[in-house]
Structure formats: structure tokens, C-alpha cells
Design an enzyme around this catalytic site. Sequence first.
Site, PDB file in Angstrom:
ATOM      1  N   ASP A  61       0.829  -1.199   0.000  1.00 19.58           N
ATOM      2  CA  ASP A  61       0.000   0.000   0.000  1.00 19.58           C
ATOM      3  C   ASP A  61       0.864   1.249   0.000  1.00 19.58           C
ATOM      4  O   ASP A  61       0.585   2.216  -0.717  1.00 19.58           O
ATOM      5  CB  ASP A  61      -0.921  -0.018   1.223  1.00 19.58           C
ATOM      6  CG  ASP A  61      -1.764   1.238   1.336  1.00 19.58           C
ATOM      7  OD1 ASP A  61      -2.685   1.413   0.528  1.00 19.58           O
ATOM      8  OD2 ASP A  61      -1.484   2.052   2.235  1.00 19.58           O
ATOM      9  N   GLU A 111      -1.876  -5.364  -3.868  1.00 16.92           N
ATOM     10  CA  GLU A 111      -0.978  -4.582  -3.018  1.00 16.92           C
ATOM     11  C   GLU A 111       0.103  -5.478  -2.421  1.00 16.92           C
ATOM     12  O   GLU A 111       1.272  -5.074  -2.333  1.00 16.92           O
ATOM     13  CB  GLU A 111      -1.761  -3.881  -1.913  1.00 16.92           C
ATOM     14  CG  GLU A 111      -2.613  -2.734  -2.407  1.00 16.92           C
ATOM     15  CD  GLU A 111      -3.295  -1.983  -1.288  1.00 16.92           C
ATOM     16  OE1 GLU A 111      -3.378  -0.749  -1.366  1.00 16.92           O
ATOM     17  OE2 GLU A 111      -3.755  -2.635  -0.326  1.00 16.92           O
TER      18      GLU A 111
END
Length: 242
Positions: free
Chosen positions: A59, A131
Site C-alpha cells: 500500500d 498490493e
Amino acid sequence: MSDTGNTPRDLRLLEKTVGYYFHDRALLQTALTHSSYTNELRSKGIDSRCNERLEFLGDSVLSVIVSRFLFQEYASRQEGDLTKIRAAVVCEKALAKYAAKISLGEYLLLGHGEDKNDGRHRPSITADAFEALLGAFYLDSGYDCDKIENFLLPFVKEEIADMGEDASFVDYKTALQQIVQQANGERLRYVLVGESGPDHDKSFQVEARLNSNVIGRGTGNTKRAAEQNAAREALALFGASR
């Protein structure tokens, strides 16, 4: 790790698609391991790691790479615009689209329940896995963001291009108004010339008019979107398209 019944695709196919071959294949495997899978293994006394920590890292990697790209690509945009664009291209919906384009769900290790409930195509799961893949990529490549950019940015650029139709983060009307204001006495207005479709799926047609001349036409699911698209066409006429 086959006792849960998962039959994910050969990871070499994923590496070929991504354009990067992992030195540590276990790291890639962890990025593709959902918590439902590890929970089932742990209930049998088998230790296993899920992808949540790599998702956390990915992220941040995603945010840095996208932020750097937008900062360089849109040098004239203010912080508010850049924030809106970034939010649009790193949201769950966008990440799930990126994951679908590389068939990421087909490589996931899922628990029986998630697998039976179509977890391989659930946006929340595939977006998180995307991610996690970035996080694994980052670690395995020796923190080489350039390599990750080569893989990631084509998705981001395509997403920005697709979203251009509603111009939700680009204020074409303001840009056009600034050009028009440079000449005294010019009047810019937007005229609704048509609408079609049922109430839940309307399509509006708008003309951008400078005095009595039509300088741009646009359609959209809202009047605002149609006006923005008309302004964008007008900007192209002035040679100032973005």
C-alpha cells in the site's frame, strides 16, 4: 500446501505477465496467500503466513510510486487535484481491475469457504492481493521502484484515461473560462441540448457556446460531466487540451 484443495495456476505464468522473476519464490507465494488459507492450515497445526503484512507494505509502495508519477506528469496541478487523481487510481475498485487484468485471482491460495464463494473474483480480496504483490516485488527487487513502475504505471495511465470521460478530477470548465477571460466581452455558456435514457441511467448532451458559436460538445451521465466534456473539446479547439 495442497491439502486445502486449492489448485492455483503456475506462478511462472504470473511472473511472465508481471515481467519480473522472483529470486525468493516463497515471498511471491506469501503475497498470494489469503488469511482464510492460513487459518485452515493453522487449525491443523501447520504454520503459514498470509499476505496481510505484504499488503501493508505494498500500500505504501503504491502510494509513493503513484504520487511521484502524478507530481512529475501533472506539473501544473494543485495538491487538491493530485490527491483526487491518486485516490481514484489506488482505490479498491481500481486495484481490483488491475488484478483482473493479470488474472491474479487464479493464483491465490484461499480457504475452502472463500474458494467456494468465488473469492478469486471478490474485489476486496484481489485488490489486497495486488498490493501484497507490490510489497513482495519491492522486497525481492531490493527496493527497486523503477522496476515496479514499469509494471504498475501502464495500469494507472489506462485508468486515468478511462476516467477522463467524466473528468471528475480535471476541471476543464475552469481551464476554458481562464482562456475566454483573456478576451474582453466574450460570453461562455453551457446549453443543454438533449437528454435520453431512463431516470436511473440518463445521458445528457451539452454544447459549450462562445457568444453564439458552438465550440464544444459533450455527453455524460450528469449535466456536470457533459459540461466538462464539452469544455474539454473546446480546449482542444483552442489548442490547450490536457
